[in-house]
Each structure stands twice: as structure tokens, then as C-alpha cells.
Design a protein around this motif. Structure first.
Motif, PDB file in Angstrom:
ATOM      1  N   ILE A 234       0.842  -1.200   0.000  1.00  0.00           N
ATOM      2  CA  ILE A 234       0.000   0.000   0.000  1.00  0.00           C
ATOM      3  C   ILE A 234       0.876   1.249   0.000  1.00  0.00           C
ATOM      4  CG2 ILE A 234      -1.803   1.256   1.251  1.00  0.00           C
ATOM      5  CD1 ILE A 234      -2.506  -1.483   2.565  1.00  0.00           C
ATOM      6  N   THR A 235       0.549   2.191  -0.866  1.00  0.00           N
ATOM      7  CA  THR A 235       1.261   3.470  -0.917  1.00  0.00           C
ATOM      8  C   THR A 235       0.247   4.605  -0.971  1.00  0.00           C
ATOM      9  OG1 THR A 235       3.091   2.453  -2.130  1.00  0.00           O
ATOM     10  CG2 THR A 235       2.975   4.857  -2.133  1.00  0.00           C
ATOM     11  N   LEU A 236       0.427   5.588  -0.094  1.00  0.00           N
ATOM     12  CA  LEU A 236      -0.370   6.809  -0.131  1.00  0.00           C
ATOM     13  C   LEU A 236       0.580   7.971  -0.412  1.00  0.00           C
ATOM     14  CD1 LEU A 236      -3.072   8.337   0.329  1.00  0.00           C
ATOM     15  CD2 LEU A 236      -2.404   8.555   2.742  1.00  0.00           C
ATOM     16  N   SER A 237       0.341   8.648  -1.512  1.00  0.00           N
ATOM     17  CA  SER A 237       1.208   9.764  -1.888  1.00  0.00           C
ATOM     18  C   SER A 237       0.363  10.990  -2.217  1.00  0.00           C
ATOM     19  CB  SER A 237       2.077   9.383  -3.099  1.00  0.00           C
ATOM     20  OG  SER A 237       1.259   8.966  -4.187  1.00  0.00           O
ATOM     21  N   SER A 238       1.013  12.131  -2.258  1.00  0.00           N
ATOM     22  CA  SER A 238       0.305  13.366  -2.563  1.00  0.00           C
ATOM     23  C   SER A 238       1.239  14.338  -3.261  1.00  0.00           C
ATOM     24  CB  SER A 238      -0.242  14.005  -1.287  1.00  0.00           C
ATOM     25  OG  SER A 238      -0.822  15.267  -1.583  1.00  0.00           O
ATOM     26  N   GLU A 239       0.685  15.107  -4.192  1.00  0.00           N
ATOM     27  CA  GLU A 239       1.441  16.160  -4.856  1.00  0.00           C
ATOM     28  C   GLU A 239       1.188  17.524  -4.215  1.00  0.00           C
ATOM     29  OE1 GLU A 239       0.406  16.083  -8.942  1.00  0.00           O
ATOM     30  OE2 GLU A 239       1.239  14.086  -9.316  1.00  0.00           O
ATOM     31  N   ASP A 240       0.366  17.542  -3.164  1.00  0.00           N
ATOM     32  CA  ASP A 240      -0.005  18.801  -2.516  1.00  0.00           C
ATOM     33  C   ASP A 240       1.019  19.148  -1.442  1.00  0.00           C
ATOM     34  OD1 ASP A 240      -1.164  20.949  -1.215  1.00  0.00           O
ATOM     35  OD2 ASP A 240      -3.194  20.151  -1.391  1.00  0.00           O
ATOM     36  N   ILE A 241       1.682  20.264  -1.590  1.00  0.00           N
ATOM     37  CA  ILE A 241       2.716  20.687  -0.644  1.00  0.00           C
ATOM     38  C   ILE A 241       2.146  20.930   0.743  1.00  0.00           C
ATOM     39  CG2 ILE A 241       2.447  23.137  -1.212  1.00  0.00           C
ATOM     40  CD1 ILE A 241       5.725  21.294  -0.364  1.00  0.00           C
ATOM     41  N   VAL A 344       2.567   7.286   3.218  1.00  0.00           N
ATOM     42  CA  VAL A 344       2.510   5.944   3.796  1.00  0.00           C
ATOM     43  C   VAL A 344       3.119   4.948   2.824  1.00  0.00           C
ATOM     44  CG1 VAL A 344       1.019   4.059   4.596  1.00  0.00           C
ATOM     45  CG2 VAL A 344       0.398   6.423   5.109  1.00  0.00           C
ATOM     46  N   ARG A 345       3.990   4.100   3.309  1.00  0.00           N
ATOM     47  CA  ARG A 345       4.407   2.892   2.610  1.00  0.00           C
ATOM     48  C   ARG A 345       4.116   1.742   3.556  1.00  0.00           C
ATOM     49  NH1 ARG A 345       9.261   5.378   0.097  1.00  0.00           N
ATOM     50  NH2 ARG A 345       9.040   5.219  -2.159  1.00  0.00           N
ATOM     51  N   LYS A 359      -8.193  -5.769   0.366  1.00  0.00           N
ATOM     52  CA  LYS A 359      -7.821  -4.794  -0.663  1.00  0.00           C
ATOM     53  C   LYS A 359      -9.019  -3.895  -0.979  1.00  0.00           C
ATOM     54  CE  LYS A 359      -5.913  -4.514  -5.385  1.00  0.00           C
ATOM     55  NZ  LYS A 359      -6.962  -3.700  -5.994  1.00  0.00           N
ATOM     56  N   LYS A 360     -10.183  -4.486  -1.123  1.00  0.00           N
ATOM     57  CA  LYS A 360     -11.388  -3.721  -1.424  1.00  0.00           C
ATOM     58  C   LYS A 360     -11.761  -2.809  -0.254  1.00  0.00           C
ATOM     59  CE  LYS A 360     -16.166  -4.233  -3.014  1.00  0.00           C
ATOM     60  NZ  LYS A 360     -17.227  -5.210  -3.412  1.00  0.00           N
ATOM     61  N   ARG A 361     -11.648  -3.320   0.969  1.00  0.00           N
ATOM     62  CA  ARG A 361     -11.982  -2.503   2.145  1.00  0.00           C
ATOM     63  C   ARG A 361     -11.079  -1.283   2.246  1.00  0.00           C
ATOM     64  NH1 ARG A 361     -13.183  -6.566   7.278  1.00  0.00           N
ATOM     65  NH2 ARG A 361     -14.956  -7.679   6.352  1.00  0.00           N
ATOM     66  N   ILE A 362      -9.792  -1.499   2.060  1.00  0.00           N
ATOM     67  CA  ILE A 362      -8.840  -0.402   2.194  1.00  0.00           C
ATOM     68  C   ILE A 362      -9.071   0.645   1.111  1.00  0.00           C
ATOM     69  CG2 ILE A 362      -6.386   0.184   2.063  1.00  0.00           C
ATOM     70  CD1 ILE A 362      -5.850  -2.598   3.341  1.00  0.00           C
ATOM     71  N   GLU A 363      -9.417   0.193  -0.088  1.00  0.00           N
ATOM     72  CA  GLU A 363      -9.642   1.115  -1.200  1.00  0.00           C
ATOM     73  C   GLU A 363     -10.933   1.915  -1.054  1.00  0.00           C
ATOM     74  OE1 GLU A 363      -7.454  -1.240  -4.907  1.00  0.00           O
ATOM     75  OE2 GLU A 363      -9.529  -1.734  -4.356  1.00  0.00           O
ATOM     76  N   THR A 364     -11.923   1.368  -0.335  1.00  0.00           N
ATOM     77  CA  THR A 364     -13.248   1.997  -0.323  1.00  0.00           C
ATOM     78  C   THR A 364     -13.663   2.594   1.013  1.00  0.00           C
ATOM     79  OG1 THR A 364     -14.319  -0.133   0.173  1.00  0.00           O
ATOM     80  CG2 THR A 364     -14.048   0.450  -2.152  1.00  0.00           C
ATOM     81  N   GLN A 365     -12.969   2.275   2.107  1.00  0.00           N
ATOM     82  CA  GLN A 365     -13.455   2.683   3.421  1.00  0.00           C
ATOM     83  C   GLN A 365     -12.608   3.760   4.089  1.00  0.00           C
ATOM     84  OE1 GLN A 365     -14.326  -0.676   5.954  1.00  0.00           O
ATOM     85  NE2 GLN A 365     -15.563  -1.704   4.402  1.00  0.00           N
ATOM     86  N   SER A 366     -11.757   4.444   3.349  1.00  0.00           N
ATOM     87  CA  SER A 366     -10.992   5.601   3.861  1.00  0.00           C
ATOM     88  C   SER A 366     -10.176   5.263   5.102  1.00  0.00           C
ATOM     89  CB  SER A 366     -11.943   6.775   4.173  1.00  0.00           C
ATOM     90  OG  SER A 366     -12.667   7.147   3.024  1.00  0.00           O
ATOM     91  N   HIS A 367      -9.646   4.043   5.147  1.00  0.00           N
ATOM     92  CA  HIS A 367      -8.790   3.679   6.278  1.00  0.00           C
ATOM     93  C   HIS A 367      -7.457   4.409   6.223  1.00  0.00           C
ATOM     94  CE1 HIS A 367     -11.377   0.712   7.996  1.00  0.00           C
ATOM     95  NE2 HIS A 367     -11.361  -0.080   6.945  1.00  0.00           N
ATOM     96  N   ALA A 377      -4.343  13.437  -3.593  1.00  0.00           N
ATOM     97  CA  ALA A 377      -3.809  12.250  -2.926  1.00  0.00           C
ATOM     98  C   ALA A 377      -4.091  11.012  -3.766  1.00  0.00           C
ATOM     99  CB  ALA A 377      -4.423  12.100  -1.541  1.00  0.00           C
ATOM    100  N   LYS A 378      -3.146  10.099  -3.786  1.00  0.00           N
ATOM    101  CA  LYS A 378      -3.282   8.884  -4.565  1.00  0.00           C
ATOM    102  C   LYS A 378      -3.007   7.684  -3.670  1.00  0.00           C
ATOM    103  CE  LYS A 378      -1.499   6.426  -8.617  1.00  0.00           C
ATOM    104  NZ  LYS A 378      -0.498   6.444  -9.724  1.00  0.00           N
ATOM    105  N   LEU A 379      -3.991   6.794  -3.563  1.00  0.00           N
ATOM    106  CA  LEU A 379      -3.847   5.563  -2.791  1.00  0.00           C
ATOM    107  C   LEU A 379      -3.702   4.391  -3.759  1.00  0.00           C
ATOM    108  CD1 LEU A 379      -3.956   4.034  -0.049  1.00  0.00           C
ATOM    109  CD2 LEU A 379      -6.414   3.846  -0.386  1.00  0.00           C
ATOM    110  N   GLN A 380      -2.635   3.648  -3.598  1.00  0.00           N
ATOM    111  CA  GLN A 380      -2.392   2.482  -4.451  1.00  0.00           C
ATOM    112  C   GLN A 380      -2.304   1.230  -3.562  1.00  0.00           C
ATOM    113  OE1 GLN A 380       1.445   2.261  -6.489  1.00  0.00           O
ATOM    114  NE2 GLN A 380       0.424   1.467  -8.317  1.00  0.00           N
ATOM    115  N   VAL A 381      -3.158   0.258  -3.839  1.00  0.00           N
ATOM    116  CA  VAL A 381      -3.180  -1.001  -3.092  1.00  0.00           C
ATOM    117  C   VAL A 381      -2.954  -2.131  -4.090  1.00  0.00           C
ATOM    118  CG1 VAL A 381      -4.470  -2.473  -1.509  1.00  0.00           C
ATOM    119  CG2 VAL A 381      -4.851   0.006  -1.486  1.00  0.00           C
ATOM    120  N   MET A 382      -1.852  -2.834  -3.925  1.00  0.00           N
ATOM    121  CA  MET A 382      -1.515  -3.921  -4.841  1.00  0.00           C
ATOM    122  C   MET A 382      -1.393  -5.241  -4.091  1.00  0.00           C
ATOM    123  SD  MET A 382       1.295  -2.332  -7.477  1.00  0.00           S
ATOM    124  CE  MET A 382       2.542  -2.259  -6.198  1.00  0.00           C
ATOM    125  N   LYS A 383      -1.945  -6.290  -4.681  1.00  0.00           N
ATOM    126  CA  LYS A 383      -1.769  -7.636  -4.155  1.00  0.00           C
ATOM    127  C   LYS A 383      -0.491  -8.210  -4.731  1.00  0.00           C
ATOM    128  CE  LYS A 383      -3.992 -12.178  -3.902  1.00  0.00           C
ATOM    129  NZ  LYS A 383      -5.189 -12.984  -4.292  1.00  0.00           N
TER     130      LYS A 383
END
Length: 386
Positions: A234-241, A344-345, A359-367, A377-383
Motif C-alpha cells: 500500500i502506498t499513499l502519496s500526494s502532490e499537494d505541498i 505511507v508505505r 484490498k477492497k476494504r482499504i480502497e473503499t473505506q478511507s482507512h 492524494a493517490k492511494l495504491q493497493v496492490m496484491k
């Protein structure tokens, strides 16, 4: 200095505790210093194997007694000897077959609270499926003791038929506990399941991006053995300073919701603008340097407990100037030396069959989300396929 994580490995005589440890060693980074505290009558052959390994910094033995009762007073001295002589990244305590893990775990926790040098990472119980008859005692006291089992490793299951293995599962079920279980591969279990994330691992890894792989090329799942775990990256990244960290309230909700029999471990490096609290309520602030608005923390979740440790030895930030987009849409120059790492990494180690659901829960439930409203913000969840 962060506390030294301690992993307790227990199980009946001949269950395969030492084999589990020996199979762990090749999975560790070459620079990783592991120390072993044994509570059994010494086996010269085994000890020489351990001592000759580049990953074992030292071996201490407590003999002629049980570490959970008449030798418990010697535990602090033995741990302090390893800490001072070896300065290990981790200590493994291998108990005698008759030891009760609860007493030992409570003593490690006490030493951690009073001295601050140690932190209990987990209690691993090894069961020999071929010869194990079940827990003779299923009383209230036995169940209280068993609550300190974080992970049960079923060993030698390859040597029996499916019915025998199912009987073994039933005997564990008699304790009516929610305990994570995993089958070994001929005495081998992936280090990502056995060990939590510590500062040494964080230094070795490109933080967690390859946490599911071996550090020395030893990650070899045999072709005839299906992995007992699944992994999410899981990676959460952002381009917003203006986004300085992860939403700690949402993250805590996720950590509280993770069932111990579905999720084995959660390991992450997170950026936070305020010090996050561990599950016990402890808060360890990081050192914030001039110009910084957030700090990095190591998150280590194991079996319902978690800790946040400041990552003081973070990887050096890029020296190349960069730019990000501010909330107004204009480009903002990033000053030289300012970190632009993801918020987040994370690596999540799950029981087999659980990855797609989570994977579905993390992508849809704003955890896992930024601390402020951030459209970039970009959330990437990979199996991860093992």
C-alpha cells in the motif's frame, strides 16, 4: 535509541523451534545482528551452527531450570549481557518445552516499561503436528496463558494425512481463542510473518517496497508448496505541498478493525504531523528539524498490538530540487533537502484467501487517507503474488 524487539519462540520438546530459527537466519540482511537467548540444556552442535552464522551476534543460555519460573530473575541479566556485548537488532528467546509464555511475556513487558531497552514483538508457538496430542489443560488458567500466543506455527504437517492435521486444528480450537495460525514449509516460515518491522529493517529496505522478498535471494517458495500467506503493498502519496501527514484517526480505526486471524502483521513507514500513539497509549515524539512539518514513524502492528517508533535514521532526502502543486494550482518549488516521500508505505501480511477482501476494504473505506482534504492524494493497493 529505539527499544530492541524481542521475539519469544516456545513449543514442546522436539517441535522444531531451533529449526524455525535456523531457517529464519538466511532471510535476514547480512548486516542484521540477531542474538539468541536459549533456555534449554545446551546442544553443542546447534549452538555452534548459530554462533557461526553471520546473522547471530551472540548466544546466551539459561540452564537447569525454566525461564518462566525459577530462572525468571536471571532474564534481565542475560538480556543486558546481550544488549551490551552484541548490541543486537533483535533478540530471540527460545524457551524450554515446558515454559508458560504468559509469565515470560509479562516479564519482558515489565523490563521494557522499567528500563526502556526492550519491546515484546510477539510470542510464537511451534506445534509438531505429527506427534502433538493437544492441550491437556483447557481450563480458564490455560486459556489465560494461551492468550499470550500471538502466532501458532504448525510444523511437520507434511508428514501426516489431512485428518491428523484437522484433529490438530480441533485441539487448538478447544481453547476458544482467536489466534493466528500458519503452516511451515518444512520448518520454514517467511520472516515477514515471524518478525515485525524494526529500525534495522527500515534501513535495509527501500522502505517496504520489497518487504515480501528475501534480502539475500533466499525467498524460495517450493513449487509444490502453496504459500500460507498473502501480501498487500500500500502506498499513499500526494502532490499537494500542504499535505504533511496521514490521518491518524482513520489509521487507528483500521488498526483496531484488523482481526488477528485474518491479518498477521502490518508494517509501515508513515509521515505524521503530530506524534501518533501506540496501542498502549504511549507517545514517542520524533525530533523535528527546522523547516520540517512532519516526521517519519515506523508502524509495527502484530496480533492486535501496535507501536509507533520515530524513524530517526530515515533515508537521506533527495538533493535534487523538485516541485509540487499547491492547493491553488500553482507550482511551488520544493526547497533543497525537503522530503517528498509518500505519506505511507505499508505492507500487510494476511492469511491465505483474505487479500482480495481487505484490498477492497482499504480502497473503499478511507482507512488510509491524508490528514486534510486532498484531491491530489493517490492511494495504491496492490496484491503481491508470492
Amino acid at each position: 535509541m529505539p527499544p530492541i524487539p524481542i521475539t519469544i519462540v516456545t513449543g514442546f520438546l522436539g517441535s522444531g523451534k531451533t529449526t524455525l530459527i535456523l531457517n529464519l537466519i538466511p532471510q535476514l540482511p547480512k548486516t542484521y545482528k540477531l542474538a539468541l537467548l536459549k533456555n534449554e540444556f545446551g546442544d553443542v552442535a546447534v549452538d555452534s551452527q548459530l554462533a557461526s552464522s553471520s546473522a547471530i551476534g551472540g548466544v546466551q543460555e539459561l540452564l537447569n531450570g525454566c525461564i518462566c519460573c525459577n530462572l525468571v530473575g536471571q532474564l534481565e541479566d542475560a538480556l543486558d549481557t546481550l544488549r551490551k556485548d552484541v548490541n543486537p537488532d533483535r533478540i530471540i528467546i527460545e524457551t524450554s518445552g515446558s515454559a508458560f509464555p504468559a509469565t515470560l511475556a509479562m516479564e519482558v513487558n515489565r523490563l521494557g516499561r522499567e528500563a526502556g531497552y526492550y519491546a515484546l514483538d510477539g510470542v510464537i508457538v511451534v506445534i509438531d503436528v505429527e506427534n502433538w496430542k493437544g492441550y491437556e489443560d483447557t481450563s480458564y488458567t490455560a486459556k489465560m496463558q494461551a492468550r499470550y500466543m500471538d502466532l501458532i506455527v504448525f510444523n511437520k504437517w507434511e508428514l501426516v494425512n489431512e485428518r491428523r492435521y484437522e484433529d490438530c486444528l480441533d485441539r487448538v480450537g478447544d481453547l476458544e481463542l482467536q489466534v493466528a495460525t500458519v503452516k511451515s514449509n518444512r520448518g520454514r516460515v517467511d520472516q515477514s510473518v515471524l518478525l515485525g518491522l524494526d529500525s534495522a529493517f527500515a534501513k535495509e529496505l527501500d522502505p517496504l517496497s520489497n518487504a515480501h522478498d528475501s534480502h539475500d535471494g533466499h525467498h524460495d517458495h517450493s513449487k509444490d508448496h502453496q504459500s500460507e500467506v498473502e501480501v498487500l503493498s500500500i502506498t499513499l502519496s500526494s502532490e499537494d505541498i500542504m499535505t504533511h501527514g496521514v490521518n491518524l484517526d482513520s489509521l487507528e480505526t483500521f488498526l483496531l478493525s484488523a482481526p488477528k486471524d485474518e491479518i498477521y502483521r502490518i508494517k509501515a513507514i508513515v509521515k505524521a504531523s503530530s506524534p501518533p500513539a501506540s496501542s498502549g497509549g504511549d507517545v514517542e515524539p520524533a525530533v523535528i528539524h527546522q523547516g520540517q512539518t512532519s516526521a517519519k514513524y515506523i508502524l509495527n502492528w502484530a496480533f492486535g498490538r501496535w507501536t509507533f517508533t520515530p524513524l530517526s535514521s530515515a533515508l537521506p532526502p533527495s538533493s535534487v530540487p523538485s516541485s509540487r502543486t499547491s492547493r491553488s494550482g500553482s507550482l511551488v518549488e520544493i526547497p533543497e533537502g525537503l522530503e517528498i516521500d509518500p505519506l505511507v508505505r505499508m505492507t500487510v501480511i494476511l492469511a491465505r484467501g483474505e487479500a482480495d477482501k481487505w484490498k477492497k476494504r482499504i480502497e473503499t473505506q478511507s482507512h488510509i487517507e491524508p490528514e486534510n482534504e486532498d484531491s491530489k492524494a493517490k492511494l495504491q493497493v496492490m496484491k503481491i503474488i508470492l
